[in-house]
Design a protein around this motif. Structure first.
Motif, short mmCIF file in Angstrom:
data_model
loop_
_atom_site.label_atom_id
_atom_site.label_comp_id
_atom_site.label_asym_id
_atom_site.label_seq_id
_atom_site.Cartn_x
_atom_site.Cartn_y
_atom_site.Cartn_z
N SER A 74 0.82 -1.21 0.00
CA SER A 74 0.00 0.00 0.00
C SER A 74 0.86 1.26 0.00
CB SER A 74 -0.92 0.00 1.22
OG SER A 74 -1.69 1.18 1.25
N THR B 104 -4.08 4.19 -10.37
CA THR B 104 -4.39 4.17 -8.94
C THR B 104 -5.89 4.38 -8.74
OG1 THR B 104 -4.16 6.56 -8.64
CG2 THR B 104 -2.15 5.24 -8.44
N ASP B 105 -6.32 4.24 -7.51
CA ASP B 105 -7.70 4.63 -7.20
C ASP B 105 -7.73 6.14 -6.99
OD1 ASP B 105 -6.92 5.22 -4.55
OD2 ASP B 105 -7.31 3.16 -3.91
N ASN C 18 -0.90 10.57 -6.77
CA ASN C 18 -1.33 9.32 -7.41
C ASN C 18 -0.70 9.14 -8.78
OD1 ASN C 18 -2.95 8.17 -5.40
ND2 ASN C 18 -4.73 9.42 -5.99
N SER D 29 1.63 6.05 -9.72
CA SER D 29 1.29 5.15 -10.82
C SER D 29 2.44 5.04 -11.81
CB SER D 29 0.02 5.62 -11.52
OG SER D 29 0.19 6.89 -12.12
N ARG E 259 -12.02 0.16 -5.75
CA ARG E 259 -10.71 0.80 -5.63
C ARG E 259 -9.59 -0.21 -5.85
NH1 ARG E 259 -13.57 3.49 -1.50
NH2 ARG E 259 -12.73 2.14 0.15
N ARG F 264 -6.50 -0.07 -8.88
CA ARG F 264 -5.05 -0.05 -8.63
C ARG F 264 -4.41 -1.17 -9.44
NH1 ARG F 264 -7.19 0.69 -3.30
NH2 ARG F 264 -6.80 -1.51 -2.79
#
Length: 338
Positions: free
Chosen positions: A236, A270-271, A279, A283, A324, A328
């Motif tokens: 994460s 990404t979410d 993000n 990514s 989500r 990802r």
């Protein structure tokens, strides 16, 4: 002895004196004229597909407004691809003699285009092409032709797709009509088909094995669709790929080895949680980490580009944990076949 045909031009006299160089047999009444292509360089059949009776859409215009104009045809279907030993030859040099032979057998060109004028990527992937490595199409250099010939039995259609790699030409001929148009002649000459002294050398013809079913990854790339490498694991908020033997990376590395002219892009996603800028950076870093893992498996780094899309291209609802998680991901998409 006096030539009984003094009225014939010299080129036609030479053809009449050398039946082995005839591009097609003259049709008998009520018969469809056979089509026997001769190539401008040695050629080897690389794939085929045949159906006794089917319907098929013939592209008759360029990609525009989200689609390719087509004309529906029905009948006996035959599709054959060849690899042509043509170092230094352009796609037009490969196509031109084939186009002349097609015209001499009574076909009239309905549509012809070249790369960008065809619609580029969209036209190629909207057109029926035998899979790699049977047929290779360079997205930056290909030519397409569709032609029609009418007879007492109905209308015969054919299409030609011509492309090339660094040292090899690729030709795909598709025919469909009310009766077999004739298996294309695999006899080829190392000389120009316009050289009257050329003597074709018969090449052994072998049965082409049915192609193996495409893997989901190969099928997606062949149709220009992104393929998600869903087994990749990133902790994460981190860009480091968790150590593992990822099947998707092995499959992609094997596909790249089997398609040496192809280039791909790795796109990180990404979410929507968190700042968009962060993000996007995350990514991209994950796409770069995926690229490094592929290089470690032997992939050529020059054929792998990366991009970070962040949350801009979701494939599920960001309002749920499951959505989500689906968003990802790292995807691969074909960018060219050079």
């Amino acid at each position: 002895m006096t030539d009984p045909r003094p009225h014939l031009p010299s080129r036609r006299r030479r053809r009449a004196a050398l039946p082995a160089l005839l591009l097609a047999l003259l049709p008998l009444p009520g018969m469809v004229q056979a089509l026997d292509l001769r190539f401008p360089a040695p050629a080897t059949a690389s794939g085929e597909r045949r159906e006794a009776l089917t319907s098929y859409n013939i592209p008759t215009g360029p990609w525009q407004a989200g689609s390719i104009p087509v004309t529906a045809a029905e009948g006996v279907f035959d599709q054959t691809a060849w690899k042509v030993a043509a170092p230094g030859m352009t796609t037009l040099q490969i196509l031109a003699p084939l186009r002349e032979q097609i015209a001499e057998t009574g076909f009239t060109t309905v549509f012809e285009c070249e790369t960008t004028a065809c619609g580029g990527f969209d036209f190629r992937y909207g057109t029926d092409i035998l899979p790699e490595p049977q047929m290779h199409v360079d997205l930056g250099d290909f030519r397409f032709l569709a032609a029609r010939r009418d007879s007492a039995q109905g209308s015969d259609w054919l299409t030609l797709m011509v492309s090339r790699s660094a040292d090899t030409g690729f030709v795909q001929l598709t025919t469909i009509g009310p009766a077999p148009i004739g298996t294309p002649d695999l006899t080829v000459s190392t000389k120009s088909p316009f050289d009257p002294s050329a003597t074709p050398t018969a090449a052994p013809v072998t049965e082409t094995a049915a192609p193996a079913p495409l893997t989901p990854l190969a099928a997606a790339l062949a149709t220009g669709q992104p393929f998600a490498l869903d087994d990749l694991v990133f902790p994460s908020g981190q860009s480091t790929l968790a150590p593992d033997d990822y099947a998707s990376l092995r499959d992609l590395a094997a596909w790249l080895a089997a398609n040496p002219a192809a280039t791909v892009e790795l796109v990180g996603h990404t979410d929507a949680s968190g700042p968009a800028d962060a993000n996007i950076a995350l990514s991209l870093a994950r796409a770069d980490a995926t690229r490094a893992a592929l290089v470690a498996l032997g992939a050529d780094p020059a054929r792998l580009s990366t991009r970070g899309a962040g949350p801009a291209e979701p494939r599920a609802d960001n309002a749920t944990p499951e959505g989500r998680a689906q968003n990802r991901r790292v995807e691969v998409i074909l960018t060219s076949t050079r």
